[in-house]
Design a protein around this motif. Structure first.
Motif, short mmCIF file in Angstrom:
data_model
loop_
_atom_site.label_atom_id
_atom_site.label_comp_id
_atom_site.label_asym_id
_atom_site.label_seq_id
_atom_site.Cartn_x
_atom_site.Cartn_y
_atom_site.Cartn_z
N ARG A 102 60.72 -58.16 -9.33
CA ARG A 102 59.77 -59.07 -8.72
C ARG A 102 59.81 -60.39 -9.48
N GLU A 103 59.81 -61.50 -8.75
CA GLU A 103 59.92 -62.80 -9.38
C GLU A 103 58.86 -63.76 -8.85
N LEU A 104 58.51 -64.71 -9.71
CA LEU A 104 57.55 -65.73 -9.34
C LEU A 104 58.14 -66.65 -8.27
N VAL A 105 57.33 -66.97 -7.26
CA VAL A 105 57.72 -67.97 -6.28
C VAL A 105 56.94 -69.26 -6.52
N ALA A 106 55.62 -69.16 -6.54
CA ALA A 106 54.78 -70.34 -6.73
C ALA A 106 53.37 -69.92 -7.10
N THR A 107 52.69 -70.77 -7.87
CA THR A 107 51.29 -70.54 -8.20
C THR A 107 50.51 -71.84 -8.04
N ILE A 108 49.20 -71.69 -7.91
CA ILE A 108 48.33 -72.85 -7.77
C ILE A 108 46.98 -72.52 -8.40
N THR A 109 46.44 -73.47 -9.14
CA THR A 109 45.13 -73.29 -9.75
C THR A 109 44.03 -73.77 -8.81
N THR A 110 42.80 -73.50 -9.19
CA THR A 110 41.67 -73.97 -8.40
C THR A 110 41.70 -75.49 -8.26
#
Length: 120
Positions: free
Chosen positions: A45-53
């Motif tokens: 499993r790999e990171l695609v994208a993240t977003i903070t508040t």
């Protein structure tokens, strides 16, 4: 308990687009980061994208310029707009919320996954 429910996966031809959604449901919680991971057959499993508040985003190099992550904080929902899809983007995509505050504790939640298949 908090549940992450994904939607929007499917089959698309190379060069096409898909939009994934993930809604967090439950009560008495607040979410900081939300994101998307993916897992292709036989791969980790790999990171695609993240977003903070606050809207700070992070992308895997393989999707930069093609994928866009966004969120609706009021609805505890995160989106992943995927454009210019490639066959190598084929994977199960998982919604992720690694630091969900409930009372005095933080919890890590995953969605059930949604299949994205890109045909050549």
């Amino acid at each position: 308990q908090v549940q992450l429910v994904e939607s929007g996966g499917g089959l698309v031809q190379a060069g096409g687009s898909l939009r994934l959604s993930c809604a967090a449901s439950g009560s008495g919680f607040s979410i900081n980061r939300m994101g998307w991971y993916r897992q292709a057959p036989g791969k980790q499993r790999e990171l695609v994208a993240t977003i903070t508040t606050g809207g700070i985003t992070r992308y895997a190099d393989s999707v930069k310029g093609r994928f866009t992550i966004s969120r609706d904080n009021a609805k505890n929902t995160v989106f992943l707009q995927m454009d210019s899809l490639k066959p190598e983007d084929t994977a199960v995509y998982y919604c992720n919320a690694p630091d969900v505050a409930r009372g005095d504790y933080y919890y890590h939640y995953w969605g059930q996954g949604t299949q994205v298949t890109v045909s050549s």
